[in-house]
Structures are given as structure tokens and as C-alpha cells.
Design an enzyme around this catalytic site. Structure first.
Site, short mmCIF file in Angstrom:
data_model
loop_
_atom_site.label_atom_id
_atom_site.label_comp_id
_atom_site.label_asym_id
_atom_site.label_seq_id
_atom_site.Cartn_x
_atom_site.Cartn_y
_atom_site.Cartn_z
CB SER A 66 -0.63 0.39 1.10
OG SER A 66 -1.59 1.61 1.39
CE1 TYR A 97 -4.29 -2.53 5.50
CE2 TYR A 97 -3.84 -0.35 5.23
CZ TYR A 97 -3.74 -1.51 4.54
OH TYR A 97 -3.70 -1.44 3.32
CE LYS A 129 -1.28 -4.55 3.74
NZ LYS A 129 -1.82 -5.43 2.62
P1 NAD Z 1 -10.99 -6.76 1.77
O1 NAD Z 1 -11.12 -7.35 3.04
O2 NAD Z 1 -12.43 -6.82 0.56
O3 NAD Z 1 -10.41 -8.87 1.06
C1 NAD Z 1 -9.30 -9.90 1.94
C2 NAD Z 1 -9.69 -10.23 2.15
O4 NAD Z 1 -8.82 -11.39 2.60
C3 NAD Z 1 -11.45 -10.75 2.41
O5 NAD Z 1 -11.83 -11.77 1.30
C4 NAD Z 1 -11.00 -12.07 4.02
O6 NAD Z 1 -12.33 -12.02 4.15
C5 NAD Z 1 -9.83 -12.17 3.71
N1 NAD Z 1 -8.88 -12.46 4.87
C6 NAD Z 1 -8.85 -11.52 5.70
N2 NAD Z 1 -7.52 -12.27 6.46
C7 NAD Z 1 -8.02 -13.95 6.02
C8 NAD Z 1 -7.44 -14.67 6.71
N3 NAD Z 1 -6.46 -14.76 7.75
N4 NAD Z 1 -7.13 -16.31 6.19
C9 NAD Z 1 -8.22 -15.70 5.46
N5 NAD Z 1 -9.05 -15.24 4.47
C10 NAD Z 1 -8.60 -13.55 4.81
O7 NAD Z 1 -10.08 -6.44 0.90
P2 NAD Z 1 -9.36 -6.28 -0.49
O8 NAD Z 1 -9.49 -3.84 -0.63
O9 NAD Z 1 -9.38 -6.55 -1.22
O10 NAD Z 1 -7.83 -5.98 0.19
C11 NAD Z 1 -6.95 -7.15 -1.01
C12 NAD Z 1 -5.17 -6.57 0.06
O11 NAD Z 1 -5.41 -5.33 -1.02
C13 NAD Z 1 -5.73 -6.36 1.33
O12 NAD Z 1 -4.32 -6.79 2.08
C14 NAD Z 1 -5.19 -4.93 1.49
O13 NAD Z 1 -4.70 -4.37 2.89
C15 NAD Z 1 -5.11 -4.38 0.60
N6 NAD Z 1 -5.08 -3.04 -0.18
C16 NAD Z 1 -6.14 -2.57 0.26
C17 NAD Z 1 -6.56 -1.00 -0.23
C18 NAD Z 1 -7.94 -1.12 -0.42
O14 NAD Z 1 -8.06 0.55 -0.29
N7 NAD Z 1 -8.10 -1.10 -0.36
C19 NAD Z 1 -5.47 -0.66 -0.06
C20 NAD Z 1 -4.06 -0.71 -0.37
C21 NAD Z 1 -3.37 -1.96 0.27
#
Ligand code: NAD
Ligand code: UDP
Length: 340
Positions: free
Chosen positions: A124, A149, A153
Site C-alpha cells: 500500500s 494496519y 504492510k
Molecule cells: P477485503 O477485506 O475486501 O479482502 C480481503 C479478503 O481476505 C477478504 O475476503 C477476507 O475475508 C480475507 N481474509 C482476511 N484475513 C484472512 C485470513 N487470515 N484467512 C483467509 N482469508 C482472509 O480487502 P481488499 O480491499 O480487497 O484488499 C486486499 C488487500 O489489498 C489487503 O491486503 C489490503 O490490505 C490491500 N490493500 C487494500 C487497499 C484498499 O484500499 N482496498 C489499499 C492498499 C492495499
């Protein structure tokens, strides 16, 4: 090529699974639905008309990972699974460190054991901390994120770097996302957090459909052209396509460690996104200007030129597309709930 997608039912994961299937990758998903819904699986099948393998389970659990790797020959992994809510991470730091770090460690240990050494990791822009540069370029030294959080990362990036130093046969790509918004054009999947949203676009959507009364724009006294904060918004489908480019590179290189910003390179203010949303969807949003939100930085924008040069990737969708597709998704959601 068989790709394991951790967290493949989530917002970015589900859009990426669609792109993988459409690019003829074979997909295996593991998710525990801690922040997603089971019906996403059917929706992915409807959109792609393709099948994939699904395991319900926790990525922190080595035994299910070993089962997956024993039952399938996996060529590479995209690791999305993790918790992502900034505010919640401040209230529950142990939960965030436990989940995000344990999941990554279990995954890397199992990959090592099965000699699968190709991984794309969801990082991120938060790892830049409060860098002062007008645009963030990958060569800037990582900063200190203001919340647990973000710190997970930076620690995971450090773990991946240490792993590569210890064993340069790994191929590791860390993708630093800026602000993903929007939805798949079908309107079937999108960002639909439970409870009151923290992020701007999901909040706008709830106001647009009358579920929340008024959007508060956090601060209009920043040192920016219209006084509101600037961010680099990226359509989630463009972001998903970035993962395909990263995988293609991963399978073409012998080994290596890479970091890429995935953003548009164009800063957009909060007021600008609100007025664009109103214009393209032909509606009026109820909004007011309020106090600054603690921890917000005035201006965060990617320099995405490395991704263009090395991955041949750049964003294609516009802010208008992001606003239209996001609104289409929330309307489809509302209609399907009414129809239930
Ligand atoms: P999200 O919460 O929609 O998706 C994450 C998925 O991982 C969910 O389906 C959740 O059920 C699953 N999950 C979490 N912990 C788990 C575990 N221990 N075992 C199995 N499944 C698990 O989030 P997103 O927006 O799709 O983000 C995906 C990744 O990208 C994350 O790592 C997040 O930190 C990163 N990210 C997201 C953003 C954003 O703005 N959405 C920005 C930068 C980075
Ligand atoms: N924002 C806002 N009102 C809201 C939510 C967000 O004004 O209800 C602003 C926030 O201050 C930031 C931008 O919208 O400038 C994007 O915030 P978001 O939480 O979506 O992402 P961040 O960049 O903080 O990770």
C-alpha cells in the site's frame, strides 16, 4: 499456470480472480469470509463462465495451506488476505498484527516447503508514511505509517526483502496500491463494507442511495488548490489488470524482487470526486465540509512510471468510469436485496 489467490473473495481479490480467469490462468482461492460474502463465488462464475477451486479456511493455518499445496501444483501466489481498516487497526492492533503477519508467515513457510517461490503481495501507499514528495516514487525510503494496519504492510515488505536476501531464487513483487475505487462493469461485485464505511467512495454511495444522510468532507483548509485532500484514485479493474502484468513478469524472470506503485499518477481532490460523482450520475449528494480527520495527509499521489516502463501497465479508466461503475454496483445491490 495455477495461481493461489489468498483473500480472493474480497474487493480487490475478486476483481483480480476475474482477470486471471479471463487470461486463462487456473485459479485456487482461499478465504475465510472474515470480510467478504460467500455469494461472491457464484458471481465470479456468472461473470466469467469459468470454474475455479475454492477452499474455505484461514491463511494463518499452516495445515490447510499444506493441504492446498499437496492437492494442487501451484505455480505462484497472489497474497491479498489481511485486515485493512485503518481505524479498527488502531483499536485492535493485536488482531491486526496477528492476522496480517501470521497469514503471511504461514503462507511463506508453506510456499518454501513446497518449493513454490513466486509471490505477488498487496502492499500500500501507506508504506511511504508522511513523505513530502509531490509524487511518491518507489525509490523513496519507506516512512512510518501512522497506524498498525500500515505498519503491518511495512513489516511484511521487510520480511519479503529479508527472505529474498536469504534465498535469491525467490521471485517477489510488491504492489503498492493507491486508492482503489469503482466496480466491475457487471455491477455484480464491488466494495461493500459492513457497517458505516470509513472510506470515501463507499460513504458517498451510501449517501447517494439514501442509507446515510450526509457526507462530511474532512477539512477544506489544506494547502491544496480547493482546500480538500488530494488522493490518487485507481479503478479496481485497472488495479486487477496490474496483477496480471506483474504475474506475467514473475513468470518471465528467473528470480528477483520488485516494487511497483499502482496508481494513475493524477491527484484528485475530495470536492472534485464528489462533483464528478454528481455530474456523471446526474444526482445531488448531500454533503458538508467538516473538521479534518486526524492522520490524513494533504496530498498522496503515485509516480507510476516504473510500472509503465517495466510492466507495460498504466491505468485506462477515468474518474468518470470509477464514479459511474461504483454507483451502478450499489444500485444493483439495492435492487437485488429488494428482489430477495
Ligand atoms: P477485503 O477485506 O475486501 O479482502 C480481503 C479478503 O481476505 C477478504 O475476503 C477476507 O475475508 C480475507 N481474509 C482476511 N484475513 C484472512 C485470513 N487470515 N484467512 C483467509 N482469508 C482472509 O480487502 P481488499 O480491499 O480487497 O484488499 C486486499 C488487500 O489489498 C489487503 O491486503 C489490503 O490490505 C490491500 N490493500 C487494500 C487497499 C484498499 O484500499 N482496498 C489499499 C492498499 C492495499
Ligand atoms: N474522506 C472524507 N470523508 C469521508 C471519508 C473520506 O472527506 O467520509 C476523505 C479523506 O479525508 C481523504 C479521502 O477522502 O482525504 C480518501 O479517504 P479514504 O479513507 O477513502 O482513503 P485514504 O486515502 O485515507 O486511505
Amino acid at each position: 499456470m495455477k495461481i493461489l489467490v489468498t483473500g480472493g473473495c474480497g474487493y480487490i481479490g475478486s476483481h483480480t480472480v476475474i482477470e486471471l480467469l479471463e487470461n486463462n490462468y487456473e485459479v485456487i482461492i482461499i478465504d475465510n469470509f472474515s470480510n467478504s460474502k460467500r455469494d461472491v463465488l457464484d458471481k465470479i462464475k456468472i461473470i466469467t463462465n469459468k470454474n475455479f477451486i475454492f477452499y474455505e479456511g484461514d491463511v494463518c493455518d499452516n495445515s490447510i495451506l499444506e493441504k492446498i499445496f499437496s492437492e494442487n501444483f501451484i505455480d505462484g501466489v497472489i497474497h491479498f488476505a489481511g485486515f485493512k481498516a485503518v481505524g479498527e487497526s488502531v483499536e485492535k492492533p493485536l488482531m491486526y498484527y496477528r492476522n496480517n503477519l501470521d497469514a503471511t508467515l504461514s503462507l511463506l513457510e508453506t510456499m518454501n516447503k513446497f518449493n513454490c517461490k513466486k509471490i505477488v503481495f498487496s502492499s500500500s501507499a501507506t508504506v511511504y508514511g508522511d513523505a513530502k514528495e509531490a509524487k511518491f516514487v518507489e525509490t523513496i525510503k519507506k516512512g512510518t505509517p501512522s497506524n498498525p494496519y500500515g505498519k503491518t504492510k511495512t513489516v511484511i515488505e521487510d520480511i519479503l526483502e529479508d527472505l529474498y536476501t536469504s534465498d535469491p531464487t525467490w521471485s517477489i513483487t510488491m504492489l503498492r496500491y493507491f486508492n482503489p475505487v469503482g466496480s466491475h462493469a457487471s455491477g455484480l461485485i464491488g466494495d461493500d463494507p459492513s457497517g458505516i464505511p470509513n472510506n470515501l467512495m463507499p460513504y458517498i454511495l451510501r449517501v447517494a442511495v439514501g442509507e446515510l444522510e450526509c457526507l462530511t468532507i474532512f477539512g477544506n483548509d489544506y494547502d491544496t488548490p480547493d482546500g480538500t485532500c488530494i488522493r490518487d484514485y485507481i479503478h479496481v479493474v485497472d488495479l486487477a489488470k496490474g496483477h496480471i502484468k506483474a504475474l506475467d513478469q514473475l513468470f518471465n524472470l528467473e528470480s528477483g524482487i520488485k516494487i511497483y506503485n499502482l496508481g494513475s499518477g493524477k491527484g484528485v481532490s475530495v470536492t472534485e470526486i464528489v462533483t464528478t460523482f454528481e455530474r456523471v450520475n446526474n444526482l445531488k449528494l448531500n454533503y458538508r465540509y467538516g473538521e479534518r480527520r486526524s492522520g490524513d495527509l494533504p496530498n498522496i499521489c503515485a509516480d507510476p512510471s516504473l510500472a509503465l516502463k517495466e510492466l507495460n501497465w498504466k491505468t485506462e479508466k477515468t474518474l468518470e468510469d470509477m464514479c459511474k461503475d461504483a454507483y451502478n454496483f450499489i444500485q444493483m445491490q439495492k435492487n437485488s436485496i429488494k428482489g430477495d
